[in-house]
Every structure is written in structure tokens, then in C-alpha cells.
Design a protein around this motif. Structure first.
Motif, short mmCIF file in Angstrom:
data_model
loop_
_atom_site.label_atom_id
_atom_site.label_comp_id
_atom_site.label_asym_id
_atom_site.label_seq_id
_atom_site.Cartn_x
_atom_site.Cartn_y
_atom_site.Cartn_z
N MET A 116 0.91 -1.29 -0.08
CA MET A 116 -0.19 -0.17 -0.02
C MET A 116 0.60 1.54 -0.03
N GLU A 117 1.90 1.26 0.65
CA GLU A 117 3.07 2.28 0.70
C GLU A 117 3.50 2.63 -0.87
N ALA A 118 3.71 1.44 -1.49
CA ALA A 118 4.39 1.68 -3.00
C ALA A 118 3.33 1.81 -3.99
N LEU A 119 1.71 1.83 -3.75
CA LEU A 119 0.79 2.16 -4.55
C LEU A 119 -0.01 3.39 -4.19
N GLY A 120 0.34 3.92 -2.84
CA GLY A 120 -0.17 5.11 -2.22
C GLY A 120 0.19 6.20 -2.60
N PRO A 121 -0.44 7.38 -2.17
CA PRO A 121 -0.09 8.68 -2.38
C PRO A 121 1.50 8.89 -2.21
N ALA A 122 1.95 8.37 -1.08
CA ALA A 122 3.42 8.64 -0.97
C ALA A 122 4.24 7.84 -1.66
N GLY A 123 3.98 7.12 -2.28
CA GLY A 123 4.63 6.13 -3.16
C GLY A 123 4.85 6.19 -4.59
N PRO A 124 5.38 5.68 -5.47
CA PRO A 124 5.66 5.77 -6.90
C PRO A 124 4.45 5.48 -7.53
N GLY A 125 3.56 4.82 -6.95
CA GLY A 125 2.11 4.33 -7.72
C GLY A 125 2.49 3.06 -8.72
N LEU A 126 3.53 2.25 -8.36
CA LEU A 126 3.80 1.06 -9.09
C LEU A 126 4.57 0.17 -8.31
N LEU A 127 4.89 -0.99 -8.43
CA LEU A 127 5.65 -2.20 -7.72
C LEU A 127 6.00 -3.18 -8.85
N ALA A 128 7.02 -4.03 -8.50
CA ALA A 128 7.31 -5.05 -8.98
C ALA A 128 6.85 -6.40 -8.62
N ILE A 129 6.70 -7.25 -9.34
CA ILE A 129 6.45 -8.90 -8.83
C ILE A 129 7.41 -9.68 -9.22
N SER A 130 7.98 -10.26 -8.44
CA SER A 130 9.24 -11.27 -8.85
C SER A 130 8.90 -12.74 -8.36
N GLY A 131 9.47 -13.76 -8.96
CA GLY A 131 9.37 -14.99 -8.62
C GLY A 131 7.94 -15.70 -9.35
N VAL A 132 7.69 -15.09 -10.60
CA VAL A 132 6.39 -15.68 -11.21
C VAL A 132 6.97 -16.76 -12.02
N PRO A 133 6.19 -18.04 -11.86
CA PRO A 133 6.55 -19.12 -12.51
C PRO A 133 6.83 -18.98 -14.09
N ASN A 134 7.71 -19.48 -14.52
CA ASN A 134 8.10 -19.52 -16.08
C ASN A 134 8.30 -17.98 -16.49
N ALA A 135 8.76 -17.08 -15.71
CA ALA A 135 8.98 -15.84 -16.11
C ALA A 135 10.00 -15.71 -17.58
N SER A 136 10.94 -16.33 -17.22
CA SER A 136 11.74 -16.41 -18.44
C SER A 136 11.23 -16.84 -19.85
N ALA A 137 10.42 -18.09 -19.65
CA ALA A 137 10.06 -18.82 -20.97
C ALA A 137 8.84 -17.87 -21.45
N LEU A 138 7.94 -17.02 -20.64
CA LEU A 138 6.98 -16.34 -20.96
C LEU A 138 7.50 -15.14 -21.68
N ARG A 139 8.54 -14.57 -21.44
CA ARG A 139 8.94 -13.29 -22.08
C ARG A 139 10.05 -13.64 -23.30
N ARG A 140 10.25 -14.70 -23.53
CA ARG A 140 11.22 -15.09 -24.49
C ARG A 140 10.72 -14.53 -26.01
N HIS A 141 9.38 -14.47 -26.24
CA HIS A 141 8.67 -14.12 -27.62
C HIS A 141 8.94 -12.61 -27.76
N LEU A 142 9.26 -11.67 -26.94
CA LEU A 142 9.46 -10.28 -26.92
C LEU A 142 10.00 -9.93 -28.08
N PRO A 143 11.11 -10.32 -28.52
CA PRO A 143 11.66 -9.82 -29.90
C PRO A 143 10.79 -9.97 -31.14
#
Length: 443
Positions: A46-73
Motif C-alpha cells: 500500500m505504501e508503494a501504490l499509495g499517495p506517498a509512493g511511486p504508484g507502481l511495484l514489481a512482482i518477482s518469482g512468477v513461474p516460467n517468467a523467463s519462458a513467458l518473455r522469450r517471444h518479446l523480440p
């Protein structure tokens, strides 16, 4: 763009914590130490998303993240396909484009698709699928998918999109649990669909390639040149064409704006370094090659935000393996200001002219008939230009920030009226940004 910019490290939310917090089973299965830790995670979200924060956050450790993004090129490859070939591929995979691909002067190529919540739940999304071929994509499978990249294009983008939709939905549920009620998550589900967008941000070399291809096919008409200039201004900030506020609005891939949905979920970008063996010979541009960068050339994503609390522009930094979730104006309205939309743009890397940027973005929004109520809304928290009035900085800095951003970003108070539907709000927002007399119009 100067590379010695101030950087903000996004709060890193572990996927396992996101699932646990959204499950509603924390209290019955956790020790007091674990409960304290998870309570801290909630507050940090809530601090990251709230009025005093940047309004965004990162989510790490998502299953298969590397494989999911391989198609970006593929975003770049689609950009340079023959127009008829590209049209057949896009049609075959239910993809379209929301930029004029015939314009060789564009700085962005975008390929869009609709994503259905019903279909995502039917498939249980990539995160919960029992399909082992999807859940455990090994290196051989990933190579095979790349070899048949266009054959699997639609399915690959759908799986990535469903994963990102689920991340946004779970985060909305966590926010609801803190704020009380279920309005943010329910608003997402009531919309039934989300929009995915595969984006290629062009390098300087890409621009030369596109113009060369246009000349080979018969040249660019006078009207085409005018459209090229107009679209270039709209998509990139005009490289200084926006007048008195060019100091903060120039040299951009994407102009300053607020997203007006609930959440925008993005893959951390992939960068491609490009070169041409015979750069001095125009007829050899077809020999140009590119390779994926192992990280970020300048140590950050080139996604930049304006921090109204400090009155500064910050470059966003996060791991290449993460997903970024960004607050939109609808979430700010629905939450009564408990979360804050992020004013953002995408800057061009001044020291790396032949660097392109690839990403996939999913826009999560309310249903078109969702009605916005302004009752009990803390107007002092409202975003979009009005923020500049409450900056704790010198009066001169306040004045400059207010003047600069209000010349290019229409205030939320000018676009939102009590009782508006989301459809009405989105139309008014688009009109004030890009309409005939809009602040970022083609005129």
C-alpha cells in the motif's frame, strides 16, 4: 536523455507472498512471526501504490517468467515483415495494430489483442494450469517455440496475457482486503476483457530501415510525410516539438500521461542492441542484425515517473525477470485516493542510438458501464496535474512543474465528473489528450 538520472528501485513483491495474501487463509496456517511478516508486506504494498509512493511495484518469482518473455523480440520482427505477410499473421492470430504501420516515421510499433477473463479461468491461467507442457517449458521446448514463432504467436501472447491478468486480479484483491470491500477486483471481473499490447520501441537504425523500405516501394507521399510528422509528435513527444515545456517532454518514445484503467501490468522490458555491418551504405541496411541485451544498458528500464512529492523525475529500476504493476486513474477513483495513479513516460536512451525496447503490456480496466462516484472523494489527492499544487518545494519549482505538465497532461478534474461511466470518462480522456484540440493532438 541524460543517463545520470535519479533512479527509483521498485518495491519487489514476491509472487508467493501475493498468492498467500490473496488466498484468505493466512491466519489459520501461519505462525505469529509469519503473520507479522505478511502484515509488513501488506503495508509495503500500500505504501508503494499509495499517495506517498511511486504508484507502481514489481512482482518477482512468477513461474516460467523467463519462458513467458522469450517471444518479446517478435515485436521487432513483426515490425519489419512485408505488410501483406504481417497482415496475414496478425489476422490469423486475432491481432491488430493501434498505430499507423504504414507510417515509416513512427517511433513505436504496437500489436494489440483482446483477452477474455472467462477464457483465462477456463484455462486456469498459466500460473495454475495442469498442462505440464505449459507449466514447465524447458530449454528445448523454448527453442522449439522460437523456431515456430509465428505458428505459436497467438497462443504465446494469450498465455502471457492471462498470467499478467491474474497478477493484477490478485493484487486488486489484496488492496481490497486492506481498504475494505471488493470493488477493485469485482470491477476487473465485471469488465470481462482486458487489452494486451506487444510493443516495439524503435531504435534510430529502425527508423532508417523503415524509411529505406518505404522509398524502395515507391516513396512517401506528401500526405504521408505530414502524417509521419504528426504521429511522431503524438507518440514520442515530438523530440522537442511540444514548445515551451520541451525540457521535460522531449526525446521520448512515449509521451507523459496517466493510464486511465485500474492496473497496467507490464513485462520488464527487453532491450535489443542492433548494428549494421555496412552502416555507411544505405543499400546494405538489410544486413543489419540484433542481439538481446543480458540486462539494462544503463541499469534501468527507461520507464520514468514524475514524483509529485519530491517534484522530480525518476527512472524506474527493477529486475528483468519481474512484472511491473502500475496504478491507473480508475483505481485511484475507486479507492478514494488510497492508491495513486502514476504520471509516466518512456524515455529514449541518448547514449545508445541503436537500442530498441520490447515489452508486452496488459491494460486492466472496469466495465464500460461502471459508474464513478465522487462522493466522499478526497479531492486534495486527485491526480493529473493538480498534484503539482501541493508539492513541498519552492514556489518557483511548483510553478514550473505545474506549467510544464499541464501543457501536455490534462488534469483529472477536467475529465472526470460525478456519475460518469467509465466509457464516458475514457472518451473524455482520449479527447483531451489526442482530440482535435487536445493537449497532445496531431495538430
Amino acid at each position: 536523455m541524460k543517463e545520470d538520472v535519479e533512479v527509483v528501485d521498485l518495491y519487489d513483491l514476491r509472487y508467493s507472498d501475493l498468492v498467500l495474501l490473496s488466498s484468505g487463509q493466512v491466519a489459520s496456517s501461519s505462525s505469529s512471526e509469519e503473520l507479522d511478516r505478511l502484515d509488513l508486506v501488506r503495508r509495503q504494498i500500500m505504501e508503494a501504490l499509495g499517495p506517498a509512493g511511486p504508484g507502481l511495484l514489481a512482482i518477482s518469482g512468477v513461474p516460467n517468467a523467463s519462458a513467458l518473455r522469450r517471444h518479446l523480440p517478435l515485436a521487432r520482427k513483426l515490425t519489419f515483415l512485408d505488410a501483406d505477410h504481417r497482415k496475414r499473421i496478425l489476422k490469423g492470430h486475432n491481432l491488430g495494430s493501434d498505430v499507423p504501420l504504414k507510417n515509416p516515421g513512427r517511433s513505436v510499433s504496437s500489436f494489440a489483442m483482446q483477452l477474455s477473463y472467462a477464457y483465462a479461468f477456463e484455462k486456469h491461467t498459466l500460473l495454475n494450469s495442469e498442462d505440464k507442457d505449459l507449466r514447465h517449458i524447458d530449454s528445448d521446448k523454448a527453442t522449439e517455440l522460437q523456431d515456430n514463432e509465428y505458428t505459436n504467436l497467438g497462443n504465446n501472447l494469450k498465455e502471457l496475457g492471462f498470467c499478467m491478468m491474474e497478477l493484477g486480479r490478485l493484487l486488486a484483491r489484496v488492496c481490497d482486503s486492506v481498504m475494505g470491500g471488493q470493488e477493485m477486483e469485482q470491477s476487473l471481473l465485471e469488465s470481462c476483457t482486458a487489452k494486451g499490447r506487444l510493443i516495439h520501441y524503435h531504435s534510430a537504425l529502425d527508423g532508417q530501415l523503415l524509411k529505406q523500405a518505404a522509398r524502395k516501394k515507391g516513396g512517401i507521399s506528401k500526405s504521408g510525410r505530414k502524417q509521419s510528422i504528426a504521429d511522431h509528435t503524438k507518440l514520442t513527444g515530438g523530440s522537442g516539438e511540444v514548445g515551451p515545456c520541451s525540457s521535460i517532454h522531449s526525446n521520448l518514445w512515449q509521451q507523459w500521461h496517466y493510464d486511465y484503467g485500474i492496473f497496467t501490468v507490464l513485462t520488464a522490458p527487453l532491450f535489443l542492441q542492433q548494428w549494421c555491418p555496412q552502416a555507411g551504405e544505405e543499400d546494405r541496411f538489410e544486413d543489419c542484425r540484433f542481439e538481446e541485451c543480458s540486462g539494462y544498458p544503463s541499469g534501468h528500464t527507461y520507464l520514468q515517473i514524475f514524483d509529485p512529492n519530491k517534484n522530480i523525475i525518476l527512472m524506474v529500476k527493477t529486475s528483468p525477470e519481474t512484472f511491473i504493476v502500475q496504478v491507473g486513474e480508475s483505481a485511484e477513483i475507486l479507492s478514494k485516493g488510497k492508491v495513486r495513479a502514476a504520471l509516466h513516460s518512456v524515455g529514449k536512451p541518448g547514449d545508445f542510438e541503436n537500442l530498441s525496447r520490447e515489452t508486452f503490456v496488459v491494460f486492466l480496466q472496469p466495465a464500460w458501464n461502471k459508474v464513478f462516484s465522487m462522493s466522499d472523494y478526497p479531492m486534495k489527492h486527485i491526480s493529473s496535474g493538480d498534484q503539482c499544487l501541493s508539492l513541498e518545494s519552492s514556489e518557483e519549482k511548483k510553478r514550473i512543474a505545474e506549467q510544464d505538465f499541464q501543457k501536455i497532461v490534462p488534469p483529472l478534474t477536467s475529465r472526470l465528473k460525478d456519475g460518469m461511466t467509465f466509457a464516458e470518462f475514457s472518451r473524455e480522456t482520449t479527447k483531451q489528450y489526442y482530440g482535435g484540440s487536445g493537449l497532445q493532438s496531431n495538430r
